[in-house]
Design a protein around this motif. Sequence first.
Motif, PDB file in Angstrom:
ATOM      1  N   VAL A 103       0.843  -1.193   0.000  1.00 32.14           N
ATOM      2  CA  VAL A 103       0.000   0.000   0.000  1.00 32.14           C
ATOM      3  C   VAL A 103       0.878   1.243   0.000  1.00 32.14           C
ATOM      4  O   VAL A 103       2.089   1.171   0.230  1.00 32.14           O
ATOM      5  CB  VAL A 103      -0.935   0.034   1.234  1.00 32.14           C
ATOM      6  N   ASP A 104       0.249   2.398  -0.236  1.00 32.09           N
ATOM      7  CA  ASP A 104       0.958   3.668  -0.179  1.00 32.09           C
ATOM      8  C   ASP A 104       1.239   4.030   1.277  1.00 32.09           C
ATOM      9  O   ASP A 104       0.494   3.634   2.187  1.00 32.09           O
ATOM     10  CB  ASP A 104       0.122   4.765  -0.843  1.00 32.09           C
ATOM     11  N   SER A 105       2.308   4.792   1.493  1.00 30.45           N
ATOM     12  CA  SER A 105       2.690   5.139   2.869  1.00 30.45           C
ATOM     13  C   SER A 105       1.647   6.010   3.560  1.00 30.45           C
ATOM     14  O   SER A 105       1.627   6.098   4.787  1.00 30.45           O
ATOM     15  CB  SER A 105       4.046   5.857   2.875  1.00 30.45           C
ATOM     16  N   SER A 106       0.771   6.662   2.796  1.00 30.22           N
ATOM     17  CA  SER A 106      -0.283   7.488   3.388  1.00 30.22           C
ATOM     18  C   SER A 106      -1.575   6.709   3.622  1.00 30.22           C
ATOM     19  O   SER A 106      -2.562   7.275   4.116  1.00 30.22           O
ATOM     20  CB  SER A 106      -0.577   8.699   2.488  1.00 30.22           C
ATOM     21  N   ASP A 107      -1.565   5.432   3.293  1.00 33.44           N
ATOM     22  CA  ASP A 107      -2.766   4.608   3.473  1.00 33.44           C
ATOM     23  C   ASP A 107      -3.027   4.388   4.955  1.00 33.44           C
ATOM     24  O   ASP A 107      -2.123   4.049   5.721  1.00 33.44           O
ATOM     25  CB  ASP A 107      -2.575   3.261   2.770  1.00 33.44           C
ATOM     26  N   LEU A 108      -4.276   4.534   5.362  1.00 32.75           N
ATOM     27  CA  LEU A 108      -4.630   4.400   6.779  1.00 32.75           C
ATOM     28  C   LEU A 108      -4.405   2.999   7.328  1.00 32.75           C
ATOM     29  O   LEU A 108      -4.295   2.831   8.542  1.00 32.75           O
ATOM     30  CB  LEU A 108      -6.100   4.790   6.994  1.00 32.75           C
ATOM     31  N   VAL A 109      -4.329   1.989   6.459  1.00 33.93           N
ATOM     32  CA  VAL A 109      -4.145   0.632   6.983  1.00 33.93           C
ATOM     33  C   VAL A 109      -2.785   0.482   7.671  1.00 33.93           C
ATOM     34  O   VAL A 109      -2.623  -0.384   8.535  1.00 33.93           O
ATOM     35  CB  VAL A 109      -4.306  -0.447   5.893  1.00 33.93           C
ATOM     36  N   VAL A 110      -1.813   1.320   7.298  1.00 34.93           N
ATOM     37  CA  VAL A 110      -0.511   1.267   7.967  1.00 34.93           C
ATOM     38  C   VAL A 110      -0.670   1.709   9.427  1.00 34.93           C
ATOM     39  O   VAL A 110      -0.136   1.071  10.349  1.00 34.93           O
ATOM     40  CB  VAL A 110       0.521   2.158   7.246  1.00 34.93           C
ATOM     41  N   ILE A 111      -1.423   2.795   9.635  1.00 36.54           N
ATOM     42  CA  ILE A 111      -1.684   3.240  11.005  1.00 36.54           C
ATOM     43  C   ILE A 111      -2.620   2.270  11.712  1.00 36.54           C
ATOM     44  O   ILE A 111      -2.538   2.072  12.929  1.00 36.54           O
ATOM     45  CB  ILE A 111      -2.265   4.664  11.013  1.00 36.54           C
ATOM     46  N   ALA A 112      -3.501   1.632  10.948  1.00 34.88           N
ATOM     47  CA  ALA A 112      -4.398   0.638  11.540  1.00 34.88           C
ATOM     48  C   ALA A 112      -3.605  -0.545  12.084  1.00 34.88           C
ATOM     49  O   ALA A 112      -3.985  -1.131  13.108  1.00 34.88           O
ATOM     50  CB  ALA A 112      -5.422   0.175  10.517  1.00 34.88           C
ATOM     51  N   PHE A 113      -2.518  -0.898  11.410  1.00 29.46           N
ATOM     52  CA  PHE A 113      -1.654  -1.951  11.961  1.00 29.46           C
ATOM     53  C   PHE A 113      -1.031  -1.483  13.270  1.00 29.46           C
ATOM     54  O   PHE A 113      -0.991  -2.223  14.260  1.00 29.46           O
ATOM     55  CB  PHE A 113      -0.555  -2.338  10.973  1.00 29.46           C
ATOM     56  N   ALA A 114      -0.552  -0.220  13.289  1.00 30.89           N
ATOM     57  CA  ALA A 114       0.030   0.324  14.518  1.00 30.89           C
ATOM     58  C   ALA A 114      -0.993   0.323  15.648  1.00 30.89           C
ATOM     59  O   ALA A 114      -0.646   0.119  16.822  1.00 30.89           O
ATOM     60  CB  ALA A 114       0.548   1.738  14.264  1.00 30.89           C
ATOM     61  N   TRP A 115      -2.244   0.546  15.308  1.00 32.30           N
ATOM     62  CA  TRP A 115      -3.332   0.491  16.291  1.00 32.30           C
ATOM     63  C   TRP A 115      -3.368  -0.863  16.998  1.00 32.30           C
ATOM     64  O   TRP A 115      -3.575  -0.947  18.206  1.00 32.30           O
ATOM     65  CB  TRP A 115      -4.630   0.784  15.557  1.00 32.30           C
ATOM     66  N   GLN A 116      -3.117  -1.921  16.227  1.00 33.77           N
ATOM     67  CA  GLN A 116      -3.089  -3.263  16.810  1.00 33.77           C
ATOM     68  C   GLN A 116      -1.878  -3.463  17.729  1.00 33.77           C
ATOM     69  O   GLN A 116      -1.869  -4.365  18.572  1.00 33.77           O
ATOM     70  CB  GLN A 116      -3.051  -4.321  15.699  1.00 33.77           C
ATOM     71  N   CYS A 117      -0.868  -2.628  17.561  1.00 34.20           N
ATOM     72  CA  CYS A 117       0.357  -2.741  18.367  1.00 34.20           C
ATOM     73  C   CYS A 117       0.237  -2.041  19.720  1.00 34.20           C
ATOM     74  O   CYS A 117       1.114  -2.201  20.579  1.00 34.20           O
ATOM     75  CB  CYS A 117       1.545  -2.151  17.601  1.00 34.20           C
TER      76      CYS A 117
END
Length: 277
Positions: A103-117
């Motif tokens: 995905v693109d670095s601005s995609d929210l799923v990257v932060i969504a993964f961090a949410w799981q952390c």
Amino acid sequence: GRVQQERGCSHSSPAMSSLVGRKRKRASDAGGATSTNKKRRATATGSLLKKRGREAEKDRKSKRPKTTLSQSDTPDSSFDELAQGSEVIGVDEFERLAMQMGVDSSDLVVIAFAWQCTPTGAFCHLSRAEFVRGMNALQCSTLDDLRGKVAFLRGLLRSNHSFRDFYDFVFEWAKGKDLKLLDKNMALQMWPLLLSDRSKFVAEWVQYLESQKTRGISKDCWMQTLEFMHLMKSDGDIAAYDFDAFWPSLIDEFVAHYQAEKGIASTRGDDNGDMTC
């Protein structure tokens, strides 16, 4: 008489000389052939040994413990692949993480993964323990596994209930530990990423706030902005906005500004609010 006979042998006939010459030649040819065969056998043996040596080396490499799946396919090894010697994943590593997730670095799923952390440190920074916790929460061992969870993470973001929790998490993580207000510039960067797909008024909201002299964004204002964007879907909703409801004054002022700019009749009284959030 024997001496003379032996001496007589030395005076052989031309035919005898020719015969002896032919025998010597055959012996020489035979010797040469034997030497050639020995060389060929030596060359063949050397090639065989080299081939077996290469095969043995290949076999040894295939049996090295460090390449076995049981040791390399773990959340820890995935962290090492991203961190490249560091004990913290930072902004640059988040870009590599996005690439690994496809995905693109601005995609929210990257932060969504961090949410799981469930991180507790600086924004866009994950410790090893936090990264491993997120991978375990998603039942992932490798970065390929994590790529396969992108659809699941998008599903969480589409759900209004889970998105509210995610939105709350972003405020706390981006705000920083022990601070009460989220930096205004950080909020202006995050709102378009978070809310552009949920309301038509996000761009106007951000543009309006850029001109306001507010120190920062409170938790109440942050969460009420989500509620406002959820309810306000059209200019008709803006026209029916209730200024007597318990909205933050900054949202009241935005609605009044938008109504005046678009020529929408306002239901607001004379109270101008205190321009705080």
